[in-house]
Design an enzyme around this catalytic site. Structure first.
Site, short mmCIF file in Angstrom:
data_model
loop_
_atom_site.label_atom_id
_atom_site.label_comp_id
_atom_site.label_asym_id
_atom_site.label_seq_id
_atom_site.Cartn_x
_atom_site.Cartn_y
_atom_site.Cartn_z
N ARG A 266 9.15 -107.82 -23.08
CA ARG A 266 9.39 -106.36 -21.63
C ARG A 266 9.28 -105.50 -22.02
O ARG A 266 9.97 -104.10 -23.06
CB ARG A 266 10.88 -107.07 -21.29
CG ARG A 266 11.57 -105.88 -20.39
CD ARG A 266 12.32 -106.20 -19.78
NE ARG A 266 12.63 -107.18 -18.89
CZ ARG A 266 12.81 -107.55 -17.66
NH1 ARG A 266 14.31 -106.77 -18.17
NH2 ARG A 266 13.78 -108.66 -17.68
N HIS B 28 6.79 -110.36 -13.13
CA HIS B 28 7.71 -110.96 -14.33
C HIS B 28 7.05 -112.51 -13.80
O HIS B 28 8.41 -112.91 -13.00
CB HIS B 28 8.81 -110.68 -12.72
CG HIS B 28 10.18 -111.09 -13.66
ND1 HIS B 28 10.31 -111.13 -14.89
CD2 HIS B 28 11.67 -110.27 -13.18
CE1 HIS B 28 11.53 -111.28 -15.10
NE2 HIS B 28 12.07 -110.55 -14.56
N GLN C 121 10.74 -115.85 -14.44
CA GLN C 121 11.44 -114.96 -13.13
C GLN C 121 11.33 -116.20 -12.02
O GLN C 121 11.49 -116.55 -11.52
CB GLN C 121 11.78 -113.61 -12.67
CG GLN C 121 12.91 -113.34 -11.68
CD GLN C 121 14.17 -114.37 -11.50
OE1 GLN C 121 14.63 -113.26 -12.34
NE2 GLN C 121 14.86 -114.57 -11.17
N ASP D 48 14.43 -108.02 -4.02
CA ASP D 48 14.12 -108.05 -4.74
C ASP D 48 15.44 -105.92 -4.37
O ASP D 48 14.62 -105.10 -3.64
CB ASP D 48 12.37 -107.33 -5.91
CG ASP D 48 13.37 -106.49 -7.03
OD1 ASP D 48 13.73 -107.10 -7.71
OD2 ASP D 48 12.10 -106.68 -7.92
N CYS E 191 16.29 -112.18 -7.60
CA CYS E 191 15.88 -112.06 -9.00
C CYS E 191 17.59 -111.63 -9.42
O CYS E 191 17.37 -111.85 -11.14
CB CYS E 191 15.13 -111.38 -9.53
SG CYS E 191 14.50 -110.11 -9.48
N ARG F 37 16.76 -119.13 -15.69
CA ARG F 37 16.11 -118.40 -16.65
C ARG F 37 15.92 -119.41 -17.90
O ARG F 37 14.99 -119.42 -18.03
CB ARG F 37 16.43 -117.29 -16.67
CG ARG F 37 16.33 -116.23 -15.18
CD ARG F 37 15.24 -116.12 -15.16
NE ARG F 37 14.40 -114.84 -16.83
CZ ARG F 37 14.43 -114.08 -16.34
NH1 ARG F 37 14.99 -113.47 -15.32
NH2 ARG F 37 13.60 -113.13 -17.30
N1 CP Z 1 15.75 -110.68 -13.35
C1 CP Z 1 16.16 -109.54 -14.57
O1 CP Z 1 15.14 -110.09 -15.19
O2 CP Z 1 17.24 -109.26 -14.91
P1 CP Z 1 17.26 -108.47 -16.19
O3 CP Z 1 16.43 -107.33 -15.88
O4 CP Z 1 18.49 -108.11 -16.11
O5 CP Z 1 16.71 -108.99 -17.01
#
Ligand code: CP
Length: 318
Positions: free
Chosen positions: A101, A128, A131, A224, A264, A292
């Site tokens: 990430r 992402h 997701q 989102d 998400c 996930r």
């Molecule tokens: N949706 C998501 O990626 O959540 P986090 O930021 O908590 O990993």
């Protein structure tokens, strides 16, 4: 050949369906396949905060028989400026895959360019894709199909989720409508790429500047946060433009009566989504969050299966 998953169109429609089928098999039986038994390790690196991604990759790698090596970049030499390529060359001799990430898409592309093991995008400023796999699995679970469904994304059309819905939805043959203020439109190149994919899959993509145009008759309604990670300093300016695109009862009245709702997470009730919607009967966000785990286990399993096993003769300890 090494396969990476840096963006949603790194897989073909058939490959995406294969991964989603595998994800369903993990949802039905969490321990039926353990390609990381050994245990082999997978590095999971975070340049940004996370709850769901950290938990689901950690649990998932363990359930695949492996060891999740979770690294906070700020506590590593990466946080002090060690080149991405040097870190990658150290990791890829010891782990079977690297999950990251980070900020710019260019950073994860730089890693993939030199990595001898699969690299997975666990969120960048641009995409992402993990997701979206989970979201598509949730929609398929509740609707029985993806191809031909209309998905309306409402809110910040320029963020990573909007871009991934455009690409991932197009790959799945969905009709993806992004509803956002004109000043927060999706990246033009990504919109064009998604349109190109949609021609092949029978889907479609569009950018709409009213909530009604995006949400009318939609089978799936998505939103989102209006303030993505790194935008906290702009929070005051990132509310009023998006209020007309909130997912509330009025928005849901525009959609198909059987529509499902995705988010998400983390969610901000009363901002991008009303409490009565996210906590209501049309919400499938908890299945989405659980997926996930299943989708990422499927993705890792699939990527490893595509990739030549490490050559023990090269001194690798993976
Ligand atoms: N949706 C998501 O990626 O959540 P986090 O930021 O908590 O990993």
């Amino acid at each position: 050949m090494i396969r990476h998953f840096l963006r949603d169109d790194d897989v073909t429609p058939a490959e995406q369906a294969e991964i989603l089928d595998l994800a369903d098999s993990f949802r039905a039986d969490r321990f039926h396949h353990q390609p990381l038994a050994g245990p082999h390790s997978v590095a999971v690196i975070f340049d940004k905060p996370s709850t769901r991604t950290r938990v689901s990759f950690s649990v998932g790698i363990a359930e695949l028989g492996g060891y999740p090596l979770v690294i906070d970049a700020q506590s590593s030499q990466m946080g002090r400026g060690e080149p991405i390529e040097d870190t990658t060359r150290v990791l890829d001799r010891q782990v079977r895959a690297i999950v990251w990430r980070t900020f710019g898409q260019d950073r994860i592309e730089a890693m993939a360019k030199v990595s001898a093991v699969p690299v997975v995008n666990a969120l960048t400023d641009m995409f992402h894709p993990c997701q979206i796999l989970a979201d598509l699995q949730a929609v398929r679970l509740h609707k029985g199909k993806l191809s031909g469904l209309t998905m309306a994304y409402l809110g910040d059309g320029a963020n990573n989720m909007a871009h991934s819905y455009l690409l991932g939805g197009a790959v799945a043959g969905m009709h993806v409508r992004v509803g956002s203020p004109a000043a927060y439109a999706p990246n033009g190149e990504i919109l064009a790429r998604a349109a190109q994919i949609a021609v092949e899959t029978g889907g479609s993509v569009s950018h709409e500047t009213t909530r009604a145009a995006a949400a009318e008759g939609a089978d799936v309604v998505v939103t989102d946060t209006w303030v993505s990670m790194g935008q906290e300093g702009e929070a005051d300016d990132r509310t009023s433009p998006f209020v007309p695109f909130a997912v509330d009862a009025e928005a849901m009245a525009l959609a198909d009566p059987q529509a499902v709702v995705l988010h998400c997470l983390p969610a901000y009730r009363g901002k991008e989504i009303a409490a009565e919607v996210i906590d209501g009967p049309q919400s499938i966000v908890w299945d989405e969050a659980e997926n996930r785990l299943h989708a990422q286990k499927a993705l890792l399993t699939w990527l490893l299966a595509q990739t030549e096993p490490p050559d023990a003769g090269e001194g690798s300890a993976r």
